[in-house]
Design a protein around this motif. Structure first.
Motif: not given
Length: 419
Positions: A46-47, A50-52, A54, A98
């Motif tokens: 995930k890290p 995703t998020e920053k 992505a 996701h």
């Protein structure tokens, strides 16, 4: 143009440590993608995606080219899959659920594994396939096993075969030509004939798009899949649209096995509450207006009425009659099954179902049939649709009015999930 950088780091650790690795690989070093070990699960992946991060990508070690990979990755699971097939399936699932950009690393030296990974992951997942050249992998065989039906989805890295060549530039050019030749061979061998599409189906799709009922983009479905199109029949919300909708249903029904020599094999159209009520009414009127076919119409209420005529059923008497159920789509088939049970309970016979759109996709990656096919099988009745997913793809191919990315996304979605 900017050249994307794939960092072959093969990282895999618990969430907080994985986040630190992601910062180092994708932040400090500025890589666009990274290779990862997925054996610690989604939270270790995930890290990176995703998020920053992505907009970044990760390729999961799936079936590597070293002989020792068989010690673990080729083990059989209780699900009748190997470990590497489970990893491939998870890559497709995580990407869909996701919105992550995940690929797989599969050695080009094992074409059987490559083909099994492609099948398990679906057509939308990219595969990094090292091993062509110095390691002995056959380019044509790897391409045939790993490319999807569109001739994409496979990255073939070659280093020593180019860097140690007498003329690296010429070696790279020849490799490019060989890859393109292999792509074209796969496309030619896997190409399916286009689904035929009738004039009424083209008209239906055009006015569905005009009404905003059918949209292209990126839509997360209840199943968790990210679909390139979305259909909402509730937006047929004016007289002109309902008139055209009824005519489309009527044309589909009259062109189907529900009619024999111009005579319907059903006596009454039943519209299950709530969407089916208006649909059944306009279809019934269009059958008479366009084809001179006069059949009864009935519908049900969600709650029984305790005054007036009372009860849940309204309209033509259905006892002892042949019934055609009309609805917009079949998602899980629950409403159709409930209608079938209710009709059987009152002595009516459901002889078919008519819907607007058949998404024609697997209920899950583990289940090879669609919801429509399951209804037809379980209830032993035909299901007729105005259009289906293959015909939507044909419409896009023939139209020429839509961005190539729309056609590509629909084609890839069908290749991954279609039946």
């Amino acid at each position: 143009p900017e050249i994307p950088v794939l960092l072959d780091a093969k990282r895999g650790d618990i969430g907080s440590t994985a986040a630190a690795y992601a910062d180092s690989c994708l932040g400090d070093l500025g890589a666009d993608a990274v290779t990862l070990s997925p054996l610690m699960g989604w939270d270790s992946v995930k890290p990176f995606v995703t998020e920053k991060y992505a907009g970044k990508a990760a390729f999961l070690l799936c079936k590597t080219s070293n002989p020792g990979s068989n010690d673990l990755l080729a083990l059989d699971l209780a699900s009748n899959q190997t470990v590497f097939e489970k990893i491939a399936q998870l890559a497709g699932k995580w990407s869909s659920e996701h919105g992550a950009s995940l690929g797989l690393v599969v050695g080009a030296t094992d074409q059987k594994a490559l083909a099994r990974v492609r099948k398990a992951a679906g057509s939308g997942v990219w595969i990094l396939a090292p091993g062509v050249g110095a390691q002995g992998g056959d380019l044509a065989a790897a391409a045939a096993a790993g490319l999807n039906a569109q001739g994409t989805g496979l990255l073939i890295p070659v280093s020593r075969g180019i860097s140690r060549a007498d003329d690296p530039g010429q070696a790279a050019k020849e490799l490019k030509e060989m890859i393109e030749s292999s792509r074209q061979s796969v496309i030619a061998e896997t190409a399916e004939p286009a689904a035929t599409i009738e004039d009424y189906q083209t008209e239906f799709l055009e006015f569905s798009l005009g009404q905003g009922v059918l949209k292209f983009g990126s839509f997360v479905l209840k199943s968790g899949r990210t679909s390139p199109y979305f259909f909402n029949a509730g937006l047929f919300a004016n007289g002109a649209a309902l008139f055209k909708l009824g005519r489309s249903y009527a044309s589909a029904i009259m062109s189907s096995e529900l009619v024999d020599e111009g005579k319907p094999k059903f006596d009454i159209i039943f519209g299950p509450a709530y969407k089916g009520i208006s649909l059944g009414a306009v279809v019934c009127a269009s059958l008479y207006g366009d084809f001179g076919v006069d059949v009864g119409f009935a519908y049900n209420r969600k709650e029984a009425k305790d005054h007036g005529e009372g009860g849940k059923l309204v309209g033509a008497s259905m006892e002892g009659k042949r019934i055609l159920i009309v609805d917009d789509v079949i998602t899980a088939g629950t409403a159709i099954r409930e209608s079938h049970a209710m009709l059987s309970a009152i002595g009516a016979e459901a002889v078919g179902v008519a819907i607007a759109l058949d998404r024609a996709e697997k209920r899950s990656l583990d289940d090879p049939i669609s919801a429509v096919q399951a209804v037809a099988r379980d209830l032993s009745i035909p299901v007729v649709s105005i259009v289906n997913l293959p015909q939507l793809q044909t419409f896009l191919e023939q139209s020429g009015r839509y961005d190539e990315m729309v056609l590509e996304s629909v084609s890839q979605y069908r290749a991954q999930y279609g039946v």
